[in-house]
Design a protein around this motif. Structure first.
Motif, PDB file in Angstrom:
ATOM      1  N   ALA A 145      77.000 -10.714 -10.831  1.00 23.14           N
ATOM      2  CA  ALA A 145      77.418 -12.053 -11.606  1.00 23.14           C
ATOM      3  C   ALA A 145      77.310 -11.601 -13.260  1.00 23.14           C
ATOM      4  O   ALA A 145      78.215 -11.986 -13.830  1.00 23.14           O
ATOM      5  N   LEU A 146      76.394 -10.756 -13.642  1.00 23.62           N
ATOM      6  CA  LEU A 146      76.619 -10.310 -15.037  1.00 23.62           C
ATOM      7  C   LEU A 146      77.833  -9.856 -15.310  1.00 23.62           C
ATOM      8  O   LEU A 146      78.736  -9.957 -16.400  1.00 23.62           O
ATOM      9  N   TYR A 147      78.440  -8.715 -14.503  1.00 28.10           N
ATOM     10  CA  TYR A 147      79.704  -8.183 -14.502  1.00 28.10           C
ATOM     11  C   TYR A 147      80.694  -9.162 -14.897  1.00 28.10           C
ATOM     12  O   TYR A 147      81.684  -9.255 -15.389  1.00 28.10           O
ATOM     13  N   GLN A 148      80.725 -10.215 -13.868  1.00 28.06           N
ATOM     14  CA  GLN A 148      81.854 -11.209 -13.764  1.00 28.06           C
ATOM     15  C   GLN A 148      81.637 -12.155 -14.838  1.00 28.06           C
ATOM     16  O   GLN A 148      82.891 -12.448 -15.645  1.00 28.06           O
ATOM     17  N   SER A 149      80.590 -12.242 -15.498  1.00 27.27           N
ATOM     18  CA  SER A 149      80.482 -13.081 -16.827  1.00 27.27           C
ATOM     19  C   SER A 149      80.949 -12.179 -18.054  1.00 27.27           C
ATOM     20  O   SER A 149      81.347 -12.910 -18.975  1.00 27.27           O
ATOM     21  N   ARG A 150      80.997 -11.231 -17.891  1.00 27.86           N
ATOM     22  CA  ARG A 150      81.394 -10.280 -19.041  1.00 27.86           C
ATOM     23  C   ARG A 150      82.931  -9.886 -19.217  1.00 27.86           C
ATOM     24  O   ARG A 150      83.691  -9.594 -20.137  1.00 27.86           O
ATOM     25  N   VAL A 151      83.579 -10.047 -18.041  1.00 30.41           N
ATOM     26  CA  VAL A 151      84.863  -9.826 -17.798  1.00 30.41           C
ATOM     27  C   VAL A 151      85.826 -10.400 -18.750  1.00 30.41           C
ATOM     28  O   VAL A 151      86.716  -9.924 -19.387  1.00 30.41           O
ATOM     29  N   PRO A 152      85.639 -11.862 -18.831  1.00 28.60           N
ATOM     30  CA  PRO A 152      86.422 -12.447 -19.917  1.00 28.60           C
ATOM     31  C   PRO A 152      86.386 -11.966 -21.248  1.00 28.60           C
ATOM     32  O   PRO A 152      87.464 -12.034 -21.824  1.00 28.60           O
ATOM     33  N   PHE A 153      85.344 -11.627 -21.758  1.00 28.39           N
ATOM     34  CA  PHE A 153      85.182 -11.096 -22.998  1.00 28.39           C
ATOM     35  C   PHE A 153      86.001  -9.486 -23.039  1.00 28.39           C
ATOM     36  O   PHE A 153      86.672  -9.417 -23.973  1.00 28.39           O
ATOM     37  N   TYR A 154      85.643  -8.630 -21.943  1.00 25.91           N
ATOM     38  CA  TYR A 154      86.277  -7.458 -21.909  1.00 25.91           C
ATOM     39  C   TYR A 154      87.838  -7.684 -22.289  1.00 25.91           C
ATOM     40  O   TYR A 154      88.649  -6.802 -22.679  1.00 25.91           O
ATOM     41  N   ALA A 155      88.488  -8.624 -21.312  1.00 26.86           N
ATOM     42  CA  ALA A 155      89.792  -8.632 -21.057  1.00 26.86           C
ATOM     43  C   ALA A 155      90.387  -8.975 -22.337  1.00 26.86           C
ATOM     44  O   ALA A 155      91.700  -9.119 -22.527  1.00 26.86           O
ATOM     45  N   GLN A 156      89.817  -9.380 -23.595  1.00 25.16           N
ATOM     46  CA  GLN A 156      90.234  -9.864 -24.620  1.00 25.16           C
ATOM     47  C   GLN A 156      90.632  -8.430 -25.526  1.00 25.16           C
ATOM     48  O   GLN A 156      91.228  -8.382 -26.592  1.00 25.16           O
ATOM     49  N   ALA A 157      90.592  -7.159 -25.003  1.00 22.07           N
ATOM     50  CA  ALA A 157      90.817  -5.786 -25.397  1.00 22.07           C
ATOM     51  C   ALA A 157      92.334  -5.785 -25.750  1.00 22.07           C
ATOM     52  O   ALA A 157      93.121  -6.466 -25.067  1.00 22.07           O
ATOM     53  N   ASP A 158      92.755  -4.811 -26.531  1.00 19.97           N
ATOM     54  CA  ASP A 158      93.880  -4.824 -26.792  1.00 19.97           C
ATOM     55  C   ASP A 158      94.936  -3.883 -25.524  1.00 19.97           C
ATOM     56  O   ASP A 158      95.976  -4.309 -25.135  1.00 19.97           O
ATOM     57  N   LEU A 207      81.282   1.193 -10.578  1.00 19.70           N
ATOM     58  CA  LEU A 207      80.358   0.790 -11.730  1.00 19.70           C
ATOM     59  C   LEU A 207      79.045   0.866 -11.667  1.00 19.70           C
ATOM     60  O   LEU A 207      78.231   1.630 -12.078  1.00 19.70           O
ATOM     61  N   TYR A 208      78.850  -0.056 -10.587  1.00 18.48           N
ATOM     62  CA  TYR A 208      77.267  -0.248 -10.333  1.00 18.48           C
ATOM     63  C   TYR A 208      76.806   1.109  -9.651  1.00 18.48           C
ATOM     64  O   TYR A 208      75.592   1.523 -10.165  1.00 18.48           O
ATOM     65  N   ALA A 209      77.625   1.797  -9.014  1.00 20.03           N
ATOM     66  CA  ALA A 209      77.030   3.089  -8.216  1.00 20.03           C
ATOM     67  C   ALA A 209      76.757   4.151  -9.520  1.00 20.03           C
ATOM     68  O   ALA A 209      75.697   5.062  -9.358  1.00 20.03           O
ATOM     69  N   ARG A 210      77.709   4.394 -10.446  1.00 19.75           N
ATOM     70  CA  ARG A 210      77.550   5.251 -11.523  1.00 19.75           C
ATOM     71  C   ARG A 210      76.266   5.044 -12.440  1.00 19.75           C
ATOM     72  O   ARG A 210      75.802   5.607 -12.928  1.00 19.75           O
ATOM     73  N   ALA A 211      76.228   3.381 -12.585  1.00 16.55           N
ATOM     74  CA  ALA A 211      75.202   3.243 -13.566  1.00 16.55           C
ATOM     75  C   ALA A 211      73.817   3.287 -12.736  1.00 16.55           C
ATOM     76  O   ALA A 211      72.871   3.769 -13.572  1.00 16.55           O
ATOM     77  N   LEU A 212      73.676   3.232 -11.454  1.00 16.15           N
ATOM     78  CA  LEU A 212      72.425   3.596 -11.110  1.00 16.15           C
ATOM     79  C   LEU A 212      71.788   5.048 -10.944  1.00 16.15           C
ATOM     80  O   LEU A 212      70.786   5.497 -11.261  1.00 16.15           O
ATOM     81  N   LYS A 213      73.020   5.995 -11.182  1.00 19.00           N
ATOM     82  CA  LYS A 213      72.747   7.541 -11.277  1.00 19.00           C
ATOM     83  C   LYS A 213      72.620   7.702 -12.412  1.00 19.00           C
ATOM     84  O   LYS A 213      72.261   8.935 -12.778  1.00 19.00           O
ATOM     85  N   ALA A 214      72.797   7.067 -13.782  1.00 17.22           N
ATOM     86  CA  ALA A 214      73.104   7.336 -15.101  1.00 17.22           C
ATOM     87  C   ALA A 214      71.608   7.302 -15.642  1.00 17.22           C
ATOM     88  O   ALA A 214      71.420   7.675 -16.815  1.00 17.22           O
ATOM     89  N   GLY A 215      70.667   6.942 -14.927  1.00 12.85           N
ATOM     90  CA  GLY A 215      69.300   6.848 -15.487  1.00 12.85           C
ATOM     91  C   GLY A 215      68.860   5.451 -15.688  1.00 12.85           C
ATOM     92  O   GLY A 215      69.397   4.324 -15.319  1.00 12.85           O
ATOM     93  N   GLU A 216      67.777   5.408 -16.507  1.00 10.48           N
ATOM     94  CA  GLU A 216      67.011   3.894 -16.979  1.00 10.48           C
ATOM     95  C   GLU A 216      68.213   3.036 -17.703  1.00 10.48           C
ATOM     96  O   GLU A 216      68.721   3.189 -18.700  1.00 10.48           O
ATOM     97  N   ARG A 217      68.368   1.775 -17.216  1.00 12.37           N
ATOM     98  CA  ARG A 217      69.598   1.054 -17.531  1.00 12.37           C
ATOM     99  C   ARG A 217      68.504  -0.388 -17.693  1.00 12.37           C
ATOM    100  O   ARG A 217      68.325  -1.047 -16.730  1.00 12.37           O
ATOM    101  N   PRO A 218      68.081  -0.931 -18.902  1.00 14.20           N
ATOM    102  CA  PRO A 218      67.413  -2.222 -18.917  1.00 14.20           C
ATOM    103  C   PRO A 218      68.199  -3.367 -18.170  1.00 14.20           C
ATOM    104  O   PRO A 218      67.386  -4.134 -17.952  1.00 14.20           O
TER     105      PRO A 218
END
Length: 191
Positions: free
Chosen positions: A144-157, A121-132
């Motif tokens: 660390a940002l990714y790991q902090s977000r995983v618990p929120f994403y994991a609540q998906a159906d 995901l990190y490699a793709r994001a770097l290739k995709a252009g400007e990401r704030p």
């Protein structure tokens, strides 16, 4: 709940919206475009809604007005999403990552987490252009940002791991899961 070879069972009471969440580089926009086309639906991108309202690009919003302003704009967009029905919605990576937001998104439709290996995901994001959210951050800061977000994403159906999938394959997996739930495919779209 994960999407695996055996399929998944989701409550039939869910709305017809399909809401894509996940970290930057997971393919929310790419998969969303393909999925919307395959299902005969419109694609709604929350970042595009914010940029249109603000009159400037997402990187400009971060640079000129700051992340706090952007996150407040996300809250407004979340309220507007309640007006959507039978759409494919691609959220910004941080939109679901606040208390109460995963549940709010689930009330709007079926939430699909486009997951993946951080390094990919990190490699793709770097290739995709400007990401704030990459600006001025080390790889470990982003991890660390990714790991902090995983618990929120994991609540998906359900979840689709995009690490080794093309956007077309990921869209097909989502469509297959929607078929398992008994959804009707729009005329002209394939199952």
């Amino acid at each position: 709940m994960s999407l695996g070879p055996g399929g998944v069972t989701i409550s039939p009471a869910m709305s017809a919206n399909v809401i894509l969440v996940g970290f930057m580089g997971a393919g929310k926009s790419s998969v969303g475009r393909i999925l919307a086309r395959r299902l005969g639906r419109c694609l709604v991108e929350t970042d595009d809604m914010i940029a249109a309202k603000e009159g400037i690009s997402i990187p400009e919003i971060f640079a000129r007005r700051g992340e706090a302003h952007f996150r407040a704009a996300e809250e407004e967009v979340l309220a507007l999403l309640a007006l959507k029905n039978d759409e494919v919605i691609a959220t910004g990576g941080g939109l679901p990552c606040r208390d109460g937001r995963p549940a709010a998104l689930r009330r709007l439709g079926t939430v699909v987490w486009l997951s993946g290996d951080f390094d990919v995901l990190y490699a793709r994001a770097l290739k995709a252009g400007e990401r704030p959210m990459l600006a001025g951050r080390t790889r470990e800061d982003v991890r660390a940002l990714y790991q902090s977000r995983v618990p929120f994403y994991a609540q998906a159906d359900l979840a689709v791991d995009t690490t080794t999938l093309t956007p077309e394959q990921a869209a097909a997996e989502i469509q297959r899961a929607m078929g398992v739930r008994g959804r009707q495919t729009a005329p002209g779209a394939t199952r």
